[in-house]
Structures are given as structure tokens and as C-alpha cells.
Design an enzyme around this catalytic site. Structure first.
Site, PDB file in Angstrom:
ATOM      1  CD  GLU A  58      -2.997  -0.774  -0.055  1.00 13.16           C
ATOM      2  OE1 GLU A  58      -3.064   0.371  -0.542  1.00 13.16           O
ATOM      3  OE2 GLU A  58      -3.658  -1.731  -0.488  1.00 13.16           O
ATOM      4  CE1 TYR A 141      -7.051   2.765  -0.157  1.00 19.13           C
ATOM      5  CE2 TYR A 141      -4.674   2.991   0.121  1.00 19.13           C
ATOM      6  CZ  TYR A 141      -5.759   2.333  -0.420  1.00 19.13           C
ATOM      7  OH  TYR A 141      -5.568   1.220  -1.196  1.00 19.13           O
ATOM      8  CG  ASP A 159      -8.046   3.420  -4.435  1.00 18.09           C
ATOM      9  OD1 ASP A 159      -9.241   3.393  -4.845  1.00 18.09           O
ATOM     10  OD2 ASP A 159      -7.170   2.656  -4.880  1.00 18.09           O
TER      11      ASP A 159
END
Length: 388
Positions: A58, A141, A159
């Protein structure tokens, strides 16, 4: 403003005055999970969803295309297989593994977060939202991604891909980056999350945006959510999301030089708080009004190191962009008379005279790495062994 109400997801106001189709709902998204099962890419962090792997992926995927991120992920985890290895690594090693991904603050935050995990969480990626948000470089996020994808918790996430899917699905008529739109997107993500399926559901939305509901030329005919999509019904899918205000492009004229002395090259390491903090570079800087690039590199060397240098030859001009800047980097071969004195650093925290082969182990910003690549592809400068 987004065209939904504060309660359940509904269609746009414009659609309400025409023939009303079924409003997008959790039931309308039922086709998403079977589509994901049949179409998901075999990404390495999906093999076992280890929290460390999910976290690294990520961070890497922020502002990085998937294909490049996969290559970097495999190289990274091959060298640093767990949190403890990252925490124990030297900053130079971390930055070298990150070299080419850009936005180096991500790597420095990742390094700091690994050390925090060793101190606070026994070397494990934490599961609790509060603990995740307390780590350097982890925002809403990333924390939601780790909780939902690594730990299977019912955590919505948004996202750029999810935002684009929702802007089309619900015909949100404001730029996705605006604060009000972001609040609505996160609300919708929570309202549509199927209990117990967050791992698959969140990845499915992101995969749909990456493979089908793409920024340009969305493949609506292949979309499992097409029957529920308001932008498709109105034939405006290419116009959603609404574009935000474009940032002005700022041109930068820079000059740098390769200073050779007794078979070695001078390089310096930027201070931690700088834009390229922790990276190595050839000294240089901006070309001021009224200066030529050759004059600029001589002045910059004096200001940054105290060295009096002279240009022996122009090398190349490198053009590259980062964020909203477009850089023209004028590169020169340099020399100095006599033995070099101890440098007096004003823009750096470390320095060395390095043989060309030693430079391959150091991390450089993109423009300077391109200069190294240019040098490696040509006969060596006078007094230097081949670049490797």
C-alpha cells in the site's frame, strides 16, 4: 455538491425527474464479488495477505503504477522480509531499494514506522485503527487498507479508483478531491460494505477502477455494475469524475556537475529535511537570471562546498518531471586545480570521493540517476575507470 442525500444512496436530482431506474445499493453491487473472483490479478501480496506485505504494497502503490510497484515489492521483500529487517536496515539501504519510486518521504516514513512497530508492537503491523494512524506515513486510507485487506475487518476505504467508480455509479457532479465529495465517498463506501467481506469487496472496487472503470475509455460493456451505473445511463461516464482545477506547471532550470579528481567523483548527501533528504547527489542548483548554466554550476559548487571548480566540457541536458515541476538539468564535467580542500558543506550532511563502481550502491534522485545512466553508457570521463 455530490448528488446524493445524507441517508441511503440515491440517484442524481436530474435523474429523479425522468424515468427512475433502481437506485444503486448494496444489492446492486452483488455482481462485484463474483467478478473479482474471476478477474483479480495474481499480485504477490494477495498470496497470503500477510499484514507486512499488505502494508508495504500500500505504501508503494501510492502514486506508483501497479507494474512498477510489483517489481519493487519483490525486490524489497527479498532483501527486507519483515518489519524487523526494515527497522534494522540503514537509511542508505532503504533509500537505495526505493530509488526510482520517487516521493522519498514514503521510504523514510516506512523506515520510521518499522522502528515504531518494533518499539510498540513487538515487530508486528498493528491491527487497531488508532495504532495504525499513529505510525509515520499512515493515513486514513492506508490504515483502512491494512485493517480490511490484511485483517479482514469491516473497514471501508476510498482511493482514486474507488472514487472514480463511485463518481460514475452515483453521478457525483463535483471534483472527487473536494472535501465535501470526499466525505460523501467515504459515507457511500461504508454504506455499501458487505459485512464480513471487506477484504474482497474493497479490492474488487479498486480492481474494477484499475481494469474496467478506467480514467479514459471506461469499458462499460464489461462492467459488472453497468446496470446500476447512473453515469452510464446518462451516457456521461467519460465526464465523471468532474475534473478539478489543474495545477500550474512550474519550469525549473538547474545545473549540476561531475567533479573528477584522481579517479574519483565528488558526491554529497542531502540533509534529512530536504526535498531529497538522505539521497546522494552531484552538487548544483538553480540557474539564476542573467547566468548561463555553466556559470551557475561554478557558483553552486562554491556556495555548497567551498570548491573552486572549472567546467571542462558540457555533458548532457536531462529533462524530467516531479509533482508539478518540469526540470531541465544542465550537466557538466568539472575539474579543480591542486589538491581539493576539506569541503565546507552548506546544503548537505555528508560527502565522499567515490569511484564510479561505488556509486551504484548509493541512492540518487531521478535526474542525477539519469545522469549516472548517461555516463555509464559512454566512454569514461578522463581519469575515470568505466562506470558500472
Amino acid at each position: 455538491m455530490p448528488r446524493t442525500t445524507a441517508s441511503a444512496p440515491v440517484l442524481s436530482a436530474s435523474a429523479a425527474t425522468t424515468t427512475e431506474p433502481t437506485a444503486p445499493s448494496a444489492a446492486a453491487l452483488a455482481a462485484l464479488l463474483p467478478w473479482f473472483a474471476a478477474n483479480k490479478r495474481p499480485l504477490p501480496w494477495r498470496r497470503d495477505y500477510q499484514p507486512y506485505h499488505v502494508w508495504i504494497s500500500e505504501i508503494m502503490l501510492q502514486q506508483t503504477q501497479m507494474d512498477r510497484a510489483v517489481d519493487y515489492f519483490l525486490r524489497w521483500t527479498g532483501r527486507l522480509p519483515d518489519v524487523a529487517a526494515v527497522a534494522a536496515a540503514r537509511e542508505d539501504e532503504v533509500l537505495k531499494l526505493w530509488e526510482g519510486l520517487g516521493y522519498y518521504s514514503r521510504a523514510r516514513n516506512l523506515h520510521a514506522a518499522a522502528r515504531a512497530m518494533m518499539e510498540r508492537h513487538d515487530g508486528r503491523v498493528p491491527e487497531a485503527m488508532e495504532a495504525l494512524l499513529a505510525l509515520p506515513g499512515v493515513g486514513r486510507y492506508t490504515a483502512a487498507a491494512v485493517r480490511s485487506i490484511a485483517y479482514g475487518r469491516d473497514e471501508p476505504l476510498v482511493d482514486a479508483n474507488v472514487a472514480r467508480v463511485f463518481c460514475r455509479l452515483f453521478d457525483l457532479d463535483a471534483p472527487a478531491g473536494e472535501a465535501a465529495t470526499q466525505r460523501e465517498l467515504w459515507r457511500l463506501a461504508g454504506a455499501l460494505l458487505p459485512p464480513g467481506r471487506a477484504r474482497e469487496h474493497n479490492q474488487a472496487l479498486m480492481e474494477l477502477g484499475a481494469l474496467v472503470c478506467t480514467p479514459r475509455g471506461p469499458r462499460c460493456a464489461a462492467c459488472p455494475l453497468a446496470p446500476a451505473c447512473e453515469a452510464r445511463r446518462l451516457d456521461i461516464a467519460p465526464h465523471r469524475p468532474v475534473p478539478g482545477k489543474k495545477k500550474d506547471i512550474v519550469p525549473l532550470a538547474l545545473a549540476t556537475g561531475v567533479l573528477v579528481h584522481q579517479g574519483r567523483v565528488f558526491v554529497q548527501k542531502r540533509a534529512p529535511g530536504d526535498v531529497w533528504g538522505g539521497l546522494w547527489e552531484f552538487p548544483g542548483g538553480g540557474v539564476e537570471p542573467g547566468e548561463t548554466p555553466a556559470q551557475a554550476v561554478i557558483r553552486e559548487y562554491m556556495e555548497e562546498t567551498g570548491f573552486t571548480v572549472r567546467v571542462t566540457a558540457p555533458l548532457t541536458v536531462i529533462r524530467h518531471g516531479y509533482t508539478r515541476f518540469r526540470v531541465t538539468l544542465n550537466c557538466f564535467a568539472l575539474a579543480m586545480d591542486g589538491a581539493p580542500p576539506e569541503p565546507v558543506l552548506t546544503e548537505a550532511v555528508d560527502w565522499r570521493w567515490a569511484a564510479p563502481r561505488e556509486l551504484t550502491a548509493l541512492a540518487f534522485p531521478a535526474g542525477h540517476r539519469k545522469l549516472l545512466d548517461w555516463l555509464a553508457a559512454r566512454p569514461p570521463l578522463p581519469g575515470l575507470e568505466p562506470w558500472a
